[in-house]
Design a protein around this motif. Structure first.
Motif, PDB file in Angstrom:
ATOM      1  N   ARG A  15       0.847  -1.186   0.000  1.00 31.01           N
ATOM      2  CA  ARG A  15       0.000   0.000   0.000  1.00 31.01           C
ATOM      3  C   ARG A  15       0.886   1.239   0.000  1.00 31.01           C
ATOM      4  O   ARG A  15       2.038   1.187   0.404  1.00 31.01           O
ATOM      5  CB  ARG A  15      -0.922  -0.017   1.216  1.00 31.01           C
ATOM      6  CG  ARG A  15      -0.179   0.095   2.535  1.00 31.01           C
ATOM      7  CD  ARG A  15      -1.138   0.295   3.702  1.00 31.01           C
ATOM      8  NE  ARG A  15      -0.480   0.190   4.976  1.00 31.01           N
ATOM      9  CZ  ARG A  15       0.328   1.099   5.508  1.00 31.01           C
ATOM     10  NH1 ARG A  15       0.598   2.204   4.876  1.00 31.01           N
ATOM     11  NH2 ARG A  15       0.870   0.906   6.686  1.00 31.01           N
ATOM     12  N   ARG A  18       1.017   5.537   4.616  1.00 25.83           N
ATOM     13  CA  ARG A  18      -0.180   6.094   5.253  1.00 25.83           C
ATOM     14  C   ARG A  18       0.229   7.159   6.267  1.00 25.83           C
ATOM     15  O   ARG A  18       1.059   6.914   7.133  1.00 25.83           O
ATOM     16  CB  ARG A  18      -0.945   4.971   5.956  1.00 25.83           C
ATOM     17  CG  ARG A  18      -2.253   5.440   6.561  1.00 25.83           C
ATOM     18  CD  ARG A  18      -2.973   4.307   7.212  1.00 25.83           C
ATOM     19  NE  ARG A  18      -3.569   3.463   6.187  1.00 25.83           N
ATOM     20  CZ  ARG A  18      -4.153   2.310   6.444  1.00 25.83           C
ATOM     21  NH1 ARG A  18      -4.200   1.846   7.661  1.00 25.83           N
ATOM     22  NH2 ARG A  18      -4.679   1.600   5.467  1.00 25.83           N
ATOM     23  N   LEU A  20      -1.161  10.067   9.070  1.00 28.53           N
ATOM     24  CA  LEU A  20      -2.247  10.575   9.908  1.00 28.53           C
ATOM     25  C   LEU A  20      -1.995  12.055  10.172  1.00 28.53           C
ATOM     26  O   LEU A  20      -0.939  12.426  10.687  1.00 28.53           O
ATOM     27  CB  LEU A  20      -2.327   9.813  11.230  1.00 28.53           C
ATOM     28  CG  LEU A  20      -3.300  10.358  12.277  1.00 28.53           C
ATOM     29  CD1 LEU A  20      -4.723  10.433  11.748  1.00 28.53           C
ATOM     30  CD2 LEU A  20      -3.227   9.540  13.548  1.00 28.53           C
ATOM     31  N   GLU A  42      -1.664   7.780   1.257  1.00 30.30           N
ATOM     32  CA  GLU A  42      -2.975   7.510   1.841  1.00 30.30           C
ATOM     33  C   GLU A  42      -3.045   8.371   3.096  1.00 30.30           C
ATOM     34  O   GLU A  42      -2.121   8.365   3.908  1.00 30.30           O
ATOM     35  CB  GLU A  42      -3.099   6.033   2.199  1.00 30.30           C
ATOM     36  CG  GLU A  42      -4.457   5.665   2.723  1.00 30.30           C
ATOM     37  CD  GLU A  42      -4.585   4.177   2.994  1.00 30.30           C
ATOM     38  OE1 GLU A  42      -5.473   3.834   3.785  1.00 30.30           O
ATOM     39  OE2 GLU A  42      -3.801   3.384   2.456  1.00 30.30           O
ATOM     40  N   LEU A  44      -5.152   9.760   6.522  1.00 36.12           N
ATOM     41  CA  LEU A  44      -6.206   9.681   7.532  1.00 36.12           C
ATOM     42  C   LEU A  44      -6.174  11.000   8.278  1.00 36.12           C
ATOM     43  O   LEU A  44      -5.107  11.613   8.432  1.00 36.12           O
ATOM     44  CB  LEU A  44      -5.940   8.529   8.502  1.00 36.12           C
ATOM     45  CG  LEU A  44      -5.762   7.149   7.877  1.00 36.12           C
ATOM     46  CD1 LEU A  44      -5.327   6.149   8.943  1.00 36.12           C
ATOM     47  CD2 LEU A  44      -7.045   6.699   7.224  1.00 36.12           C
ATOM     48  N   LEU A  55      -7.806   6.132  16.487  1.00 35.81           N
ATOM     49  CA  LEU A  55      -7.526   5.712  15.117  1.00 35.81           C
ATOM     50  C   LEU A  55      -6.219   4.922  15.052  1.00 35.81           C
ATOM     51  O   LEU A  55      -6.138   3.882  14.380  1.00 35.81           O
ATOM     52  CB  LEU A  55      -7.464   6.950  14.228  1.00 35.81           C
ATOM     53  CG  LEU A  55      -7.739   6.742  12.757  1.00 35.81           C
ATOM     54  CD1 LEU A  55      -8.251   8.039  12.161  1.00 35.81           C
ATOM     55  CD2 LEU A  55      -6.548   6.274  12.017  1.00 35.81           C
ATOM     56  N   GLU A  57      -4.939   3.096  17.282  1.00 33.95           N
ATOM     57  CA  GLU A  57      -5.130   1.768  17.875  1.00 33.95           C
ATOM     58  C   GLU A  57      -5.776   0.797  16.883  1.00 33.95           C
ATOM     59  O   GLU A  57      -5.650  -0.411  17.037  1.00 33.95           O
ATOM     60  CB  GLU A  57      -5.962   1.881  19.146  1.00 33.95           C
ATOM     61  CG  GLU A  57      -5.194   2.546  20.275  1.00 33.95           C
ATOM     62  CD  GLU A  57      -6.054   2.867  21.488  1.00 33.95           C
ATOM     63  OE1 GLU A  57      -7.297   2.919  21.375  1.00 33.95           O
ATOM     64  OE2 GLU A  57      -5.466   3.067  22.565  1.00 33.95           O
ATOM     65  N   ARG A  58      -6.460   1.330  15.864  1.00 37.80           N
ATOM     66  CA  ARG A  58      -7.161   0.487  14.882  1.00 37.80           C
ATOM     67  C   ARG A  58      -6.435   0.355  13.551  1.00 37.80           C
ATOM     68  O   ARG A  58      -6.608  -0.631  12.846  1.00 37.80           O
ATOM     69  CB  ARG A  58      -8.552   1.066  14.596  1.00 37.80           C
ATOM     70  CG  ARG A  58      -9.502   1.045  15.750  1.00 37.80           C
ATOM     71  CD  ARG A  58     -10.914   1.439  15.306  1.00 37.80           C
ATOM     72  NE  ARG A  58     -10.979   2.556  14.385  1.00 37.80           N
ATOM     73  CZ  ARG A  58     -11.213   3.825  14.736  1.00 37.80           C
ATOM     74  NH1 ARG A  58     -11.401   4.135  15.996  1.00 37.80           N
ATOM     75  NH2 ARG A  58     -11.284   4.762  13.825  1.00 37.80           N
ATOM     76  N   GLU A  59      -5.682   1.376  13.166  1.00 36.17           N
ATOM     77  CA  GLU A  59      -5.097   1.449  11.823  1.00 36.17           C
ATOM     78  C   GLU A  59      -3.578   1.605  11.891  1.00 36.17           C
ATOM     79  O   GLU A  59      -3.078   2.425  12.658  1.00 36.17           O
ATOM     80  CB  GLU A  59      -5.654   2.667  11.074  1.00 36.17           C
ATOM     81  CG  GLU A  59      -7.146   2.682  10.913  1.00 36.17           C
ATOM     82  CD  GLU A  59      -7.618   1.771   9.800  1.00 36.17           C
ATOM     83  OE1 GLU A  59      -6.802   1.364   8.956  1.00 36.17           O
ATOM     84  OE2 GLU A  59      -8.810   1.463   9.792  1.00 36.17           O
ATOM     85  N   PRO A  60      -2.836   0.861  11.065  1.00 32.80           N
ATOM     86  CA  PRO A  60      -1.393   1.108  10.996  1.00 32.80           C
ATOM     87  C   PRO A  60      -1.114   2.420  10.252  1.00 32.80           C
ATOM     88  O   PRO A  60      -1.761   2.726   9.260  1.00 32.80           O
ATOM     89  CB  PRO A  60      -0.863  -0.094  10.206  1.00 32.80           C
ATOM     90  CG  PRO A  60      -2.028  -0.565   9.408  1.00 32.80           C
ATOM     91  CD  PRO A  60      -3.262  -0.225  10.197  1.00 32.80           C
ATOM     92  N   VAL A  61      -0.197   3.195  10.777  1.00 36.53           N
ATOM     93  CA  VAL A  61       0.159   4.495  10.200  1.00 36.53           C
ATOM     94  C   VAL A  61       1.678   4.576  10.119  1.00 36.53           C
ATOM     95  O   VAL A  61       2.377   4.148  11.042  1.00 36.53           O
ATOM     96  CB  VAL A  61      -0.402   5.643  11.082  1.00 36.53           C
ATOM     97  CG1 VAL A  61       0.110   6.988  10.641  1.00 36.53           C
ATOM     98  CG2 VAL A  61      -1.916   5.621  11.081  1.00 36.53           C
ATOM     99  N   ASP A  86       3.011   2.006  18.416  1.00 33.37           N
ATOM    100  CA  ASP A  86       3.901   1.533  17.346  1.00 33.37           C
ATOM    101  C   ASP A  86       5.218   2.298  17.436  1.00 33.37           C
ATOM    102  O   ASP A  86       5.284   3.477  17.072  1.00 33.37           O
ATOM    103  CB  ASP A  86       3.239   1.768  15.983  1.00 33.37           C
ATOM    104  CG  ASP A  86       4.111   1.333  14.814  1.00 33.37           C
ATOM    105  OD1 ASP A  86       5.244   0.851  15.021  1.00 33.37           O
ATOM    106  OD2 ASP A  86       3.631   1.483  13.660  1.00 33.37           O
TER     107      ASP A  86
END
Length: 92
Positions: A15, A18, A20, A42, A44, A55, A57-61, A86
């Motif tokens: 991908r 990403r 944030l 990408e 967020l 966010l 905690e739910r999505e890798p960034v 992370d």
């Protein structure tokens, strides 16, 4: 023919990086998101520190870009929390 370096396309199994973007000012969030998406990232967005941490905690960034002064948590607080989630995340 342009001599400018062109970014290499990401392999099909990867991908795009990403990012944030965390800022309590809507116009700044939107501006950064538009510019970064045009560059192929990408993106967020989060309007405050607590939303950003949820966010994360739910999505890798891969990269975190945060305003420093926000009403609920500072950008430094968000970065500290992100590093606990992370250790490899980059912060700006």
């Amino acid at each position: 023919m342009s001599t400018a370096a062109q970014p290499l396309p990401a392999p099909a199994d990867r991908r795009p990086p990403r990012i944030l973007v965390v800022d309590d000012e809507r116009s700044m969030r939107e501006l950064l998101a538009i510019v970064l998406r045009r560059e192929g990232y990408e993106v967020l967005v989060a309007e405050n520190g607590r939303t950003a941490i949820e966010l994360l905690e739910r999505e890798p960034v891969d990269l975190l870009i945060s305003d420093i002064k926000m009403p609920d948590l500072s950008g430094v607080d968000v970065l500290r929390a992100a590093k606990k989630i992370d250790q490899d995340i980059l912060g700006s």
